[in-house]
Design a protein around this motif. Structure first.
Motif, PDB file in Angstrom:
ATOM      1  N   THR A 192      12.344 -53.254 -57.449  1.00 56.89           N
ATOM      2  CA  THR A 192      11.258 -53.833 -56.652  1.00 56.89           C
ATOM      3  C   THR A 192      11.456 -53.602 -55.155  1.00 56.89           C
ATOM      4  O   THR A 192      10.499 -53.307 -54.439  1.00 56.89           O
ATOM      5  CB  THR A 192      11.117 -55.342 -56.927  1.00 56.89           C
ATOM      6  OG1 THR A 192      12.385 -55.992 -56.724  1.00 56.89           O
ATOM      7  CG2 THR A 192      10.672 -55.596 -58.359  1.00 56.89           C
ATOM      8  N   THR A 193      12.675 -53.716 -54.667  1.00 63.49           N
ATOM      9  CA  THR A 193      12.899 -53.503 -53.232  1.00 63.49           C
ATOM     10  C   THR A 193      12.824 -52.015 -52.884  1.00 63.49           C
ATOM     11  O   THR A 193      12.381 -51.649 -51.796  1.00 63.49           O
ATOM     12  CB  THR A 193      14.255 -54.079 -52.784  1.00 63.49           C
ATOM     13  OG1 THR A 193      15.311 -53.511 -53.578  1.00 63.49           O
ATOM     14  CG2 THR A 193      14.283 -55.586 -52.931  1.00 63.49           C
ATOM     15  N   GLY A 194      13.253 -51.163 -53.819  1.00 58.73           N
ATOM     16  CA  GLY A 194      13.105 -49.723 -53.620  1.00 58.73           C
ATOM     17  C   GLY A 194      11.630 -49.348 -53.573  1.00 58.73           C
ATOM     18  O   GLY A 194      11.206 -48.518 -52.756  1.00 58.73           O
ATOM     19  N   ALA A 195      10.836 -49.980 -54.448  1.00 57.92           N
ATOM     20  CA  ALA A 195       9.395 -49.739 -54.466  1.00 57.92           C
ATOM     21  C   ALA A 195       8.762 -50.212 -53.155  1.00 57.92           C
ATOM     22  O   ALA A 195       7.906 -49.528 -52.578  1.00 57.92           O
ATOM     23  CB  ALA A 195       8.759 -50.466 -55.650  1.00 57.92           C
ATOM     24  N   ALA A 196       9.193 -51.378 -52.692  1.00 62.36           N
ATOM     25  CA  ALA A 196       8.641 -51.916 -51.445  1.00 62.36           C
ATOM     26  C   ALA A 196       8.964 -51.013 -50.261  1.00 62.36           C
ATOM     27  O   ALA A 196       8.106 -50.737 -49.418  1.00 62.36           O
ATOM     28  CB  ALA A 196       9.200 -53.318 -51.200  1.00 62.36           C
ATOM     29  N   LEU A 197      10.212 -50.520 -50.205  1.00 61.70           N
ATOM     30  CA  LEU A 197      10.607 -49.620 -49.117  1.00 61.70           C
ATOM     31  C   LEU A 197       9.792 -48.330 -49.159  1.00 61.70           C
ATOM     32  O   LEU A 197       9.346 -47.834 -48.119  1.00 61.70           O
ATOM     33  CB  LEU A 197      12.105 -49.304 -49.225  1.00 61.70           C
ATOM     34  CG  LEU A 197      12.683 -48.358 -48.159  1.00 61.70           C
ATOM     35  CD1 LEU A 197      12.496 -48.951 -46.763  1.00 61.70           C
ATOM     36  CD2 LEU A 197      14.166 -48.092 -48.432  1.00 61.70           C
ATOM     37  N   SER A 198       9.567 -47.807 -50.353  1.00 58.96           N
ATOM     38  CA  SER A 198       8.770 -46.589 -50.514  1.00 58.96           C
ATOM     39  C   SER A 198       7.347 -46.796 -50.000  1.00 58.96           C
ATOM     40  O   SER A 198       6.796 -45.945 -49.285  1.00 58.96           O
ATOM     41  CB  SER A 198       8.727 -46.171 -51.983  1.00 58.96           C
ATOM     42  OG  SER A 198      10.021 -45.931 -52.491  1.00 58.96           O
ATOM     43  N   SER A 199       6.758 -47.927 -50.365  1.00 61.67           N
ATOM     44  CA  SER A 199       5.374 -48.196 -49.955  1.00 61.67           C
ATOM     45  C   SER A 199       5.277 -48.453 -48.455  1.00 61.67           C
ATOM     46  O   SER A 199       4.261 -48.129 -47.826  1.00 61.67           O
ATOM     47  CB  SER A 199       4.811 -49.393 -50.727  1.00 61.67           C
ATOM     48  OG  SER A 199       5.502 -50.585 -50.413  1.00 61.67           O
ATOM     49  N   ILE A 200       6.326 -49.020 -47.862  1.00 63.94           N
ATOM     50  CA  ILE A 200       6.321 -49.285 -46.417  1.00 63.94           C
ATOM     51  C   ILE A 200       6.341 -47.976 -45.635  1.00 63.94           C
ATOM     52  O   ILE A 200       5.604 -47.799 -44.655  1.00 63.94           O
ATOM     53  CB  ILE A 200       7.522 -50.176 -46.036  1.00 63.94           C
ATOM     54  CG1 ILE A 200       7.279 -51.611 -46.506  1.00 63.94           C
ATOM     55  CG2 ILE A 200       7.766 -50.148 -44.522  1.00 63.94           C
ATOM     56  CD1 ILE A 200       8.495 -52.512 -46.432  1.00 63.94           C
ATOM     57  N   VAL A 201       7.186 -47.035 -46.080  1.00 61.17           N
ATOM     58  CA  VAL A 201       7.226 -45.723 -45.423  1.00 61.17           C
ATOM     59  C   VAL A 201       5.869 -45.037 -45.566  1.00 61.17           C
ATOM     60  O   VAL A 201       5.343 -44.443 -44.612  1.00 61.17           O
ATOM     61  CB  VAL A 201       8.341 -44.844 -46.037  1.00 61.17           C
ATOM     62  CG1 VAL A 201       8.251 -43.418 -45.488  1.00 61.17           C
ATOM     63  CG2 VAL A 201       9.709 -45.430 -45.734  1.00 61.17           C
ATOM     64  N   CYS A 202       5.299 -45.137 -46.769  1.00 61.70           N
ATOM     65  CA  CYS A 202       3.969 -44.574 -47.013  1.00 61.70           C
ATOM     66  C   CYS A 202       2.934 -45.238 -46.105  1.00 61.70           C
ATOM     67  O   CYS A 202       2.059 -44.562 -45.537  1.00 61.70           O
ATOM     68  CB  CYS A 202       3.589 -44.775 -48.475  1.00 61.70           C
ATOM     69  SG  CYS A 202       1.918 -44.233 -48.921  1.00 61.70           S
TER      70      CYS A 202
END
Length: 331
Positions: free
Chosen positions: A67-77
């Protein structure tokens, strides 16, 4: 093979039973077209997270950072999508944002996979550490707030439909098929099961277990990255705590779906059915007005009960085998 199919049949019966029960308790709301459609938009996010968790558990590991990896990915996006460049060049900005999102997701998977496979640190410790690392990076980038202002076309990925079918469910079905073929019908998938059964024996059989594990965590990262795209698109923003509840739910779905927590056993179909069960329970209880925290308690209770039952069943099966061997030796 027979026990695998019987497990899936049992899950299918449970799903139908719970669906019918919720339909009886609240027919007007639960069976409404709006509610069914809402579940079809929400379930793919959860399902992708569950598949991300499942493949790690199959090897006897775990990925607590999905979930935190997903959140970091979406933030960069989100930084790319909300930039002036994307506002002036919508299509190119969205493409670059998606590429950046998946690149970060892969990097997160490489970090987890490399430390687990090549350094040899326990997966639980590695992903617990990376969970905190990814969350910290996300908070540092966003200062605890959310990032919004995406091109309007981006919202289609999480909210759009194709011929009346929600796009997220179409993507989810494609991922289910691909995951089934990769995990249960490919040479690499066989290696994944072998590593979960006995990593040392698999290594001595000539298989590069380190490479196999690295690919497992990369695939797990890719699945969470796809989930992050749907989440950020549905909310039209990105934040560190979006989708945080999916981590616990993913573990519950994986275990409920029949994947052995010690690795080596499990199916994509079982996980998908378990995701549907948990989604229906969560949505149904929410419609009935049950407090969200009570729903979390129920989810945790389901996980504990299933784990306990699986352990008791395993002990009874082991004892039965010991008695059979003793009887055969006595003859």
């Amino acid at each position: 093979m027979r026990s695998k199919h019987s497990n899936e049949l049992t899950l299918a019966i449970i799903f139908i039973g719970i669906f019918v029960l919720m339909s009886i308790l609240s027919p007007d709301k639960f069976l409404s077209g709006n509610n069914i459609k809402t579940m079809m938009f929400q379930m793919p996010e959860f399902g992708l997270m569950a598949i991300a968790m499942m493949i790690a558990v199959l090897t006897g590991g775990i990925n607590l950072s999905i979930t935190t990896g997903a959140a970091l990915s979406s933030i960069v996006c989100a930084f790319i999508l909300s930039s002036e460049f994307s506002q002036n060049n919508n299509a190119l900005g969205i493409v670059l944002g998606l590429i950046a999102c998946m690149a970060v997701a892969v990097i997160c998977g490489v970090i987890n996979g490399y430390v687990v496979a090549y350094i040899g640190v326990a997966a639980m410790l590695v992903t617990l550490g990376s969970k905190t690392l990814f969350e910290g990076l996300g908070l540092a980038f966003t200062k605890g707030g959310s990032i919004s202002g995406f091109p309007e076309a981006y919202s289609f990925l999480g909210n759009g439909s194709v011929l009346g079918i929600p796009f997220p469910i179409i993507l989810y079905i494609v991922v289910i098929i691909v995951s089934y073929l990769l995990i249960e019908r490919s040479a690499w998938g066989t290696e994944v099961y072998m590593v979960g059964c006995n990593e040392i024996a698999t290594r001595f059989s000539g298989i590069n277990t380190k490479k196999t594990l690295l690919k497992v965590y990369i695939y797990s990262g890719v699945m969470s990255g796809l989930a992050s795209i749907l989440i950020s698109s549905r909310y039209n923003s990105a934040k560190t705590d979006y989708g945080s509840s999916y981590m616990m739910q993913a573990v519950t779905a994986v275990v409920l779906g029949g994947t052995s927590i010690s690795g080596g056993h499990g199916t994509v179909a079982g996980t998908v059915l378990a995701v549907a069960i948990v989604q229906v329970i969560s949505t149904g209880l929410n419609i009935l007005g049950v407090n969200r925290y009570i729903i979390n308690i129920i989810t945790g209770g389901i996980l504990i009960v299933v784990l306990a039952l699986r352990y008791i069943t395993k002990v009874m099966e082991d004892n039965r085998k010991i008695k059979e061997r003793a009887a055969a030796t006595a003859k």
